[in-house]
Motif scaffolding. Sequence first.
Motif, PDB file in Angstrom:
ATOM      1  N   LEU A 156       0.832  -1.214   0.000  1.00 45.32           N
ATOM      2  CA  LEU A 156       0.000   0.000   0.000  1.00 45.32           C
ATOM      3  C   LEU A 156       0.863   1.259   0.000  1.00 45.32           C
ATOM      4  N   SER A 157       0.310   2.356  -0.510  1.00 43.82           N
ATOM      5  CA  SER A 157       1.021   3.636  -0.476  1.00 43.82           C
ATOM      6  C   SER A 157       1.020   4.182   0.947  1.00 43.82           C
ATOM      7  N   GLY A 158       1.857   5.183   1.195  1.00 43.45           N
ATOM      8  CA  GLY A 158       1.938   5.785   2.522  1.00 43.45           C
ATOM      9  C   GLY A 158       0.593   6.332   2.990  1.00 43.45           C
ATOM     10  N   GLY A 159      -0.107   7.013   2.087  1.00 39.96           N
ATOM     11  CA  GLY A 159      -1.410   7.587   2.436  1.00 39.96           C
ATOM     12  C   GLY A 159      -2.414   6.502   2.769  1.00 39.96           C
ATOM     13  N   ALA A 185       4.180  12.608   7.761  1.00 41.33           N
ATOM     14  CA  ALA A 185       5.056  11.969   6.783  1.00 41.33           C
ATOM     15  C   ALA A 185       4.453  11.974   5.374  1.00 41.33           C
ATOM     16  N   LEU A 186       3.255  12.505   5.256  1.00 39.81           N
ATOM     17  CA  LEU A 186       2.562  12.437   3.967  1.00 39.81           C
ATOM     18  C   LEU A 186       2.775  13.723   3.181  1.00 39.81           C
ATOM     19  N   ASP A 187       2.714  13.623   1.855  1.00 33.58           N
ATOM     20  CA  ASP A 187       2.841  14.881   1.111  1.00 33.58           C
ATOM     21  C   ASP A 187       1.550  15.683   1.271  1.00 33.58           C
ATOM     22  N   VAL A 194      -6.342  13.110   4.167  1.00 35.69           N
ATOM     23  CA  VAL A 194      -6.443  12.322   5.398  1.00 35.69           C
ATOM     24  C   VAL A 194      -7.057  13.178   6.517  1.00 35.69           C
ATOM     25  N   LEU A 195      -6.661  14.454   6.567  1.00 37.73           N
ATOM     26  CA  LEU A 195      -7.258  15.348   7.570  1.00 37.73           C
ATOM     27  C   LEU A 195      -8.761  15.504   7.332  1.00 37.73           C
ATOM     28  N   ASP A 196      -9.137  15.618   6.053  1.00 36.80           N
ATOM     29  CA  ASP A 196     -10.569  15.688   5.708  1.00 36.80           C
ATOM     30  C   ASP A 196     -11.307  14.478   6.262  1.00 36.80           C
ATOM     31  N   THR A 197     -10.682  13.304   6.066  1.00 37.30           N
ATOM     32  CA  THR A 197     -11.302  12.057   6.519  1.00 37.30           C
ATOM     33  C   THR A 197     -11.496  12.064   8.031  1.00 37.30           C
ATOM     34  N   ILE A 198     -10.446  12.477   8.757  1.00 34.73           N
ATOM     35  CA  ILE A 198     -10.547  12.503  10.226  1.00 34.73           C
ATOM     36  C   ILE A 198     -11.647  13.487  10.637  1.00 34.73           C
ATOM     37  N   GLU A 199     -11.673  14.618   9.940  1.00 31.70           N
ATOM     38  CA  GLU A 199     -12.655  15.665  10.249  1.00 31.70           C
ATOM     39  C   GLU A 199     -14.085  15.140  10.072  1.00 31.70           C
ATOM     40  N   GLN A 200     -14.281  14.466   8.955  1.00 30.87           N
ATOM     41  CA  GLN A 200     -15.613  13.938   8.649  1.00 30.87           C
ATOM     42  C   GLN A 200     -16.046  12.879   9.668  1.00 30.87           C
TER      43      GLN A 200
END
Length: 274
Positions: A156-159, A185-187, A194-200
């Motif tokens: 899997l990719s880092g993200g 560590a993510l671009d 990823v922040l959007d996901t956590i926020e949601q």
Amino acid sequence: MTSPLLEIENLNVVFGSLPYPAVADVSLALGAGARVGIIGESGSGKSVTAMSILRLNDERQMAYGRTSRVDFEGKNILTASAAELTEIRGKRIAMIFQDPMSTLNPLIRVGRQILDVLLTHKPLPRGEAKDKVMSSLDAVGIRTSERVFSSYPHQLSGGMRQRVMIAMAIASEPQLLIADEATSALDVTVQDAVLDTIEQLAEERGMSVLMITHDMGVAARFCDDVYVMNRGEVVESGRMADVIIAPEHSYTKKLLASVPRVYPLDRVTNQPRA
Ligand SMILES: Nc1ncnc2c1ncn2[C@@H]1O[C@H](COP(=O)(O)OP(=O)(O)OP(=O)(O)O)[C@@H](O)[C@H]1O
Ligand SMILES: [Mg+2]
């Protein structure tokens, strides 16, 4: 006033090998559904503070202050029994770290790893547990959940790995998610997603988030309240918007000045949340 979900009072952490306290008199409050940040440069005591919330510091090497308290729903975690800690760790409070490769086992498919973590927290029938894992992968924006379920971490990719870590953390539906440099560590574009996901997730589930970062941009984008740490101490705290617009402490000004990125000022000044 109702008491906050998490209330840290005068947290002191002293390591035997360190001539100064790693954390000194830190107090912090976080309400249900709140998004709170801890920001500070490397070595300022952010992670040691976060680890104290789950009592994960190695207690053979360090000591908590005698009057220090970490109250979660009114119960002091620093004096909790092993059984009480098991009840809290991973189940009511979950934590995600910067480096998924050091947390994920490289030899086990990720679906199995999430399943195992979930089953230690919630004894569910296997079919039901698998459904929960799949819906967690779904919730963190993984559209190819069947493929990811049966992948090894290195495939899997880092993200994607970081999303897997979040899926693992939220599968047992914690009330509080601690993210310690979880996106560092993510671009930048992946970090944003990823922040959007956590926020949601936080919004949908009413989950509180403690976001630990050295990046003022991340804190500005995500947090309602912020605590600025320097050399183990909280040097400034308040609404994120106020701190950005009118930082009081010289260290906060320095932190702000060192960020090359333009802050999403509209996000923090519109104050969408109460
Ligand atoms: N196990 C340990 N033994 C001795 N000292 C430690 C230990 N863990 C942390 N420290 C020290 O405690 C202080 C705070 O460390 P901490 O890891 O909380 O910093 P941080 O703010 O999370 O930094 P970073 O941004 O680099 O992650 C540092 O001086 C660090 O060297
Ligand atoms: Mg750290």
